[in-house]
Design an enzyme around this catalytic site. Structure first.
Site, PDB file in Angstrom:
ATOM      1  N   LYS A 126      19.431  20.282  28.386  1.00  0.00           N
ATOM      2  CA  LYS A 126      18.824  19.763  27.191  1.00  0.00           C
ATOM      3  C   LYS A 126      19.922  19.168  26.411  1.00  0.00           C
ATOM      4  O   LYS A 126      20.926  19.372  26.841  1.00  0.00           O
ATOM      5  CB  LYS A 126      18.294  20.746  26.204  1.00  0.00           C
ATOM      6  CG  LYS A 126      17.373  20.105  25.187  1.00  0.00           C
ATOM      7  CD  LYS A 126      15.684  20.168  25.459  1.00  0.00           C
ATOM      8  CE  LYS A 126      14.960  19.491  24.972  1.00  0.00           C
ATOM      9  NZ  LYS A 126      13.685  19.539  25.272  1.00  0.00           N
ATOM     10  N   ASP A 166      12.847  13.505  23.789  1.00  0.00           N
ATOM     11  CA  ASP A 166      12.428  14.586  22.968  1.00  0.00           C
ATOM     12  C   ASP A 166      12.288  13.996  21.632  1.00  0.00           C
ATOM     13  O   ASP A 166      11.885  12.653  21.431  1.00  0.00           O
ATOM     14  CB  ASP A 166      13.473  15.758  22.945  1.00  0.00           C
ATOM     15  CG  ASP A 166      13.029  17.117  22.343  1.00  0.00           C
ATOM     16  OD1 ASP A 166      12.181  17.835  23.168  1.00  0.00           O
ATOM     17  OD2 ASP A 166      12.960  17.481  21.280  1.00  0.00           O
TER      18      ASP A 166
HETATM   19  N1  GLU Z   1      11.538  16.964  25.770  1.00  0.00           N
HETATM   20  C1  GLU Z   1      10.314  17.732  26.750  1.00  0.00           C
HETATM   21  C2  GLU Z   1      10.246  19.195  26.903  1.00  0.00           C
HETATM   22  O1  GLU Z   1      10.553  19.633  25.788  1.00  0.00           O
HETATM   23  C3  GLU Z   1      10.442  16.754  28.226  1.00  0.00           C
HETATM   24  C4  GLU Z   1      11.588  17.050  29.081  1.00  0.00           C
HETATM   25  C5  GLU Z   1      11.448  16.174  30.243  1.00  0.00           C
HETATM   26  O2  GLU Z   1      10.496  15.442  30.341  1.00  0.00           O
HETATM   27  O3  GLU Z   1      12.467  16.338  31.012  1.00  0.00           O
HETATM   28  O4  GLU Z   1       9.865  19.559  27.821  1.00  0.00           O
END
Ligand code: GLU
Length: 448
Positions: A126, A166
């Protein structure tokens, strides 16, 4: 609880006392997997738990950009490469002023087990920045994204770490980030990011995937109780991309979304956000950058409740889809009093641990976010597959796969909880199923 689990939780609390969100998720996940740790005494011998709560790598970087008036700004960028044992690090970027190490680590930790649950080969990561996109011009957003990628590019790649969106990061930002990556690297590697535009390798259905996936999961949950989603009323919080996907699918399935919320309050639409015009208007509201839902009430002549959240509304299903720790114990009490039967988390960790326990004890069917919202990252992984094969799947193909993935996630969770004698416990089941695969991979790869 398993003594080793207890010790690791206590160590995290001491060591990371200034990271409350991270402590919260560690406590939630490790408590759930305690029976698995009981069954695997070999985990303690290689100190697997202390290893799994420590990111493999996490760094900050300086992001300097110039606004339209020529003023220079300095922000903090983050990337947490939490666990790469089952695939390249994968997870979104969040641009929001409250982003800090605790928030990035909680999201990264959740992402490990969510990604594992999808059954696809993706590790957990993340990132983000304490940058506030509200009110910024398009040029300012572009300059920020370019400055961000200029720092990040050496640490990411299709087989290394694959960021996505995100909160505060959507298709537009991903486009600017990719443009800068391509410019600096001088190579066509569009698998480095997901959530891209369709013209350069994005996947059909990626924008809808998180909301669609949540609805497919809900369908399974209702089916378990012999119910049909058609005609069900759903109260949701939030009005962003995920809420939009939920409304779009609800419209197709004949369910009725009766609330939306924003930082300014919530709207109540007894007829449901149930026309194409209304669903499309959600996109307009988001694109306007005004960050308010009152606009919906004004446009469609429905009630608006300033400064309130929709926890007091009567509905069949409640889906918190806004942000973390939105539902605390007092809200949970309201929800139980209202006779809600299905509590379906969609945002990452929208519920405090005590509120979550209270909802479960009160007999609601509680569906955890790391399973419910896994459709987004699943389609991101499908986007990576398409990019590496240099081909494009149809919307129907992607949707079919998404549906199957969500069904598998639900079944794996049910089976995992049952196999540890926990009954129909979707929260524990998701943690157990997600955790066990990562643990197995770590065990097989040696001690480091
Ligand atoms: N931010 C999204 C999540 O919380 C998607 C992450 C992604 O697609 O890599 O899963």
């Amino acid at each position: 609880m398993n003594a080793y689990v207890e010790r690791v939780i206590s160590d995290v609390k001491t060591k990371h006392a200034d990271e409350p969100e991270f402590i919260q998720t560690v406590e939630e996940v490790l408590t759930s997997v305690s029976p698995l740790v009981d069954a695997h005494p070999e985990y303690e011998k290689v100190d697997l738990l202390h290893r799994i709560v420590e990111p493999e790598r996490m760094f900050t970087f300086r992001v300097v950009w110039t606004d339209d008036s020529g003023k220079v700004h300095t922000n903090i960028g983050y990337r947490c490469q939490f666990n790469g044992s089952i695939g390249p690090y994968k997870g979104g970027l969040r641009f929001q002023p409250n982003v800090n190490p605790s928030i990035i680590k909680f999201l990264g930790f959740e992402q490990i087990f969510k990604n594992s649950l999808t059954g696809l080969p993706i590790g957990g990561g993340k990132g983000g920045a304490d940058f506030d996109p509200t009110g910024k011009s398009d040029l300012e957003i572009m300059h920020f994204c370019q400055a961000y990628m200029t720092e990040l590019y050496r640490y990411v790649g299709p087989d290394i770490d694959v960021p996505a969106g995100d909160m505060g990061v959507g298709k537009r930002e991903i486009g600017y980030l990719f443009g800068q990556y391509r410019k600096i690297k001088g190579v066509w590697q569009n698998g480095v990011l997901t959530g891209k535009g369709l013209s350069y390798g994005g996947s059909l259905t990626r924008p809808e995937a998180t909301g669609y996936g949540a609805m497919y999961y809900l369908e399974q949950v209702l089916k378990h109780d012999g119910l049909d989603i058609k005609g069900k009323t759903i109260a949701i919080s939030g009005f962003g991309n995920v809420a939009w996907g939920i409304c779009k699918k609800a419209l197709q399935l004949g369910a009725k979304v009766i609330t939306l919320s924003g930082p300014d309050g919530y709207i109540y639409d007894p007829d449901g956000v149930s026309t194409e015009e209304k669903v499309n208007y959600m996109l307009e509201m988001r694109a306007s950058g005004r960050n308010r839902v009152q606009d919906y009430a004004d446009k469609f002549g429905v009630q608006f409740f300033p400064g309130e959240k929709p926890w007091g509304v009567k509905a069949d299903v409640l889906m918190p889809a806004a942000t973390q720790n939105d539902v605390k114990i007092d809200s949970a009490e309201k929800i139980v009093k209202n006779g809600i039967k299905y509590y379906v988390e969609v945002a990452n960790m929208p519920t405090t641990n005590d509120a979550l326990k209270f909802l479960q004890k009160s007999g609601l069917t509680v569906c955890p976010s790391k399973a419910v919202n896994a459709g987004g990252v699943s389609v991101s992984a499908l986007e990576m597959s398409q990019n590496s094969e240099r081909l494009v799947w149809t919307a129907e193909e992607v949707d079919e796969r998404l549906k199957l993935i969500m069904k598998n996630i639900y079944n794996a969770s049910v089976e995992a909880a049952e196999s540890y004698g926990l009954g129909y416990n979707l929260v524990a089941g998701a943690n157990l199923a997600g955790f066990s695969k990562v643990a197995e991979a770590m065990m097989e790869q040696g001690i480091f």
